[in-house]
Design a protein around this motif. Structure first.
Motif, short mmCIF file in Angstrom:
data_model
loop_
_atom_site.label_atom_id
_atom_site.label_comp_id
_atom_site.label_asym_id
_atom_site.label_seq_id
_atom_site.Cartn_x
_atom_site.Cartn_y
_atom_site.Cartn_z
N PRO A 1 65.30 109.12 52.22
CA PRO A 1 66.59 109.64 51.75
C PRO A 1 67.64 108.54 51.62
CG PRO A 1 65.72 111.06 53.47
CD PRO A 1 64.84 109.84 53.41
N TYR A 2 67.63 107.58 52.55
CA TYR A 2 68.59 106.47 52.50
C TYR A 2 68.26 105.53 51.34
CZ TYR A 2 72.02 103.22 54.31
OH TYR A 2 73.13 102.41 54.45
N VAL A 3 66.97 105.34 51.06
CA VAL A 3 66.57 104.52 49.92
C VAL A 3 67.06 105.15 48.62
CG1 VAL A 3 64.55 103.74 48.60
CG2 VAL A 3 64.60 103.44 51.06
N SER A 4 67.03 106.47 48.54
CA SER A 4 67.54 107.17 47.35
C SER A 4 69.05 106.91 47.18
CB SER A 4 67.28 108.66 47.45
OG SER A 4 65.92 108.91 47.49
N GLU A 5 69.78 106.90 48.30
CA GLU A 5 71.21 106.59 48.23
C GLU A 5 71.44 105.15 47.77
OE1 GLU A 5 73.23 107.43 51.89
OE2 GLU A 5 72.41 109.46 52.01
N LEU A 6 70.62 104.22 48.25
CA LEU A 6 70.74 102.82 47.83
C LEU A 6 70.43 102.66 46.34
CD1 LEU A 6 69.09 100.98 50.85
CD2 LEU A 6 71.50 100.95 50.23
N LYS A 7 69.45 103.41 45.86
CA LYS A 7 69.13 103.35 44.43
C LYS A 7 70.25 103.98 43.60
CE LYS A 7 64.11 103.10 44.62
NZ LYS A 7 62.85 103.75 44.24
N ALA A 8 70.84 105.06 44.09
CA ALA A 8 71.94 105.70 43.36
C ALA A 8 73.16 104.78 43.30
CB ALA A 8 72.31 107.02 44.02
N ALA A 9 73.37 103.99 44.35
CA ALA A 9 74.49 103.05 44.38
C ALA A 9 74.15 101.74 43.68
CB ALA A 9 74.90 102.77 45.82
N LYS A 10 72.94 101.63 43.12
CA LYS A 10 72.44 100.48 42.37
C LYS A 10 72.36 99.23 43.23
CE LYS A 10 73.61 102.43 38.10
NZ LYS A 10 73.84 102.50 36.81
N ILE A 11 72.07 99.42 44.52
CA ILE A 11 71.83 98.30 45.42
C ILE A 11 70.36 97.92 45.33
CG2 ILE A 11 71.86 97.59 47.85
CD1 ILE A 11 74.25 99.61 48.11
N LEU A 12 69.50 98.90 45.19
CA LEU A 12 68.07 98.69 44.96
C LEU A 12 67.73 99.07 43.53
CD1 LEU A 12 66.35 100.15 48.16
CD2 LEU A 12 66.46 97.77 47.46
N SER A 13 66.76 98.39 42.98
CA SER A 13 66.34 98.65 41.61
C SER A 13 65.37 99.83 41.57
CB SER A 13 65.66 97.41 41.04
OG SER A 13 65.11 97.69 39.78
N ASN A 14 65.45 100.59 40.49
CA ASN A 14 64.51 101.69 40.28
C ASN A 14 63.17 101.21 39.73
OD1 ASN A 14 66.22 103.76 41.15
ND2 ASN A 14 67.22 103.86 39.16
N LYS A 15 63.11 99.94 39.32
CA LYS A 15 61.90 99.40 38.71
C LYS A 15 60.79 99.15 39.72
CE LYS A 15 64.51 97.09 35.08
NZ LYS A 15 64.88 95.79 34.51
N ILE A 16 61.15 98.97 40.99
CA ILE A 16 60.16 98.67 42.01
C ILE A 16 59.53 99.98 42.49
CG2 ILE A 16 59.78 97.63 44.27
CD1 ILE A 16 62.28 95.93 43.76
N LYS A 17 58.20 100.01 42.54
CA LYS A 17 57.50 101.20 42.99
C LYS A 17 57.74 101.41 44.48
CE LYS A 17 53.75 100.51 39.72
NZ LYS A 17 52.32 100.21 39.59
N GLU A 18 57.80 102.68 44.90
CA GLU A 18 58.04 102.98 46.31
C GLU A 18 56.91 102.49 47.20
OE1 GLU A 18 59.10 107.01 47.08
OE2 GLU A 18 61.00 106.82 46.00
N SER A 19 55.70 102.43 46.68
CA SER A 19 54.57 101.94 47.48
C SER A 19 54.68 100.44 47.75
CB SER A 19 53.25 102.25 46.79
OG SER A 19 53.20 101.62 45.53
N GLU A 20 55.44 99.71 46.93
CA GLU A 20 55.60 98.26 47.09
C GLU A 20 56.97 97.90 47.65
OE1 GLU A 20 55.02 96.84 43.16
OE2 GLU A 20 52.90 97.42 43.10
N LEU A 21 57.77 98.87 48.00
CA LEU A 21 59.16 98.62 48.39
C LEU A 21 59.29 98.05 49.80
CD1 LEU A 21 61.98 98.94 47.19
CD2 LEU A 21 62.08 101.18 48.21
#
Length: 131
Positions: free
Chosen positions: A66-86
């Motif tokens: 859930p926190y990773v989703s917040e980081l992606k929504a805030a554009k701190i993490l990229s959506n291009k990286i697969k969750e299995s490799e994150l």
């Protein structure tokens, strides 16, 4: 005929007013959206010297998604990286109070570190690491 005209105008007016109310609350909710907290090195809850690495394969670490989703929504993490490799590595301090989860970014040797308080069962914030 005139009564029909007034009735139609009344429905149009009600539609416009209700649309403005909905738009107002949507904008208000988006402004009050919770943004992940950026931690500073001074507020760092545990020292790196007392950390031990935990295996990622067994999945015995805190649920950070859930926190990773917040980081992606805030554009701190990229959506291009697969969750299995994150997830790169997971560390836990010697008292098992805090976990530090290193997440991969698009840049090499740049990581986002999520600090988790295991006692409160919540993510405290994140750090940007350049190694």
């Amino acid at each position: 005929m005139a009564m029909h005209h007034y009735l139609r105008l009344t429905f149009i007016l009600l539609f416009v007013i209700s649309s403005f109310i909905v738009v107002y609350f949507v904008i208000k909710k988006r402004r009050n959206r919770k943004v992940p907290k950026l931690l500073s090195k001074e507020n760092y809850p545990s020292q790196p010297g007392e950390m031990k690495e935990i295996s990622i394969a067994n999945g015995s670490f805190f649920n950070i998604w859930p926190y990773v989703s917040e980081l992606k929504a805030a554009k701190i993490l990229s959506n291009k990286i697969k969750e299995s490799e994150l997830i790169h590595k997971v560390y836990r301090n010697s008292t098992n109070d805090f976990e530090h989860v290193l997440l991969v970014t698009e840049k090499e040797n740049h990581f986002v570190e999520i600090v988790v308080d295991r006692n409160k069962k919540k993510a405290m914030g994140y750090l940007l690491l350049n190694l």
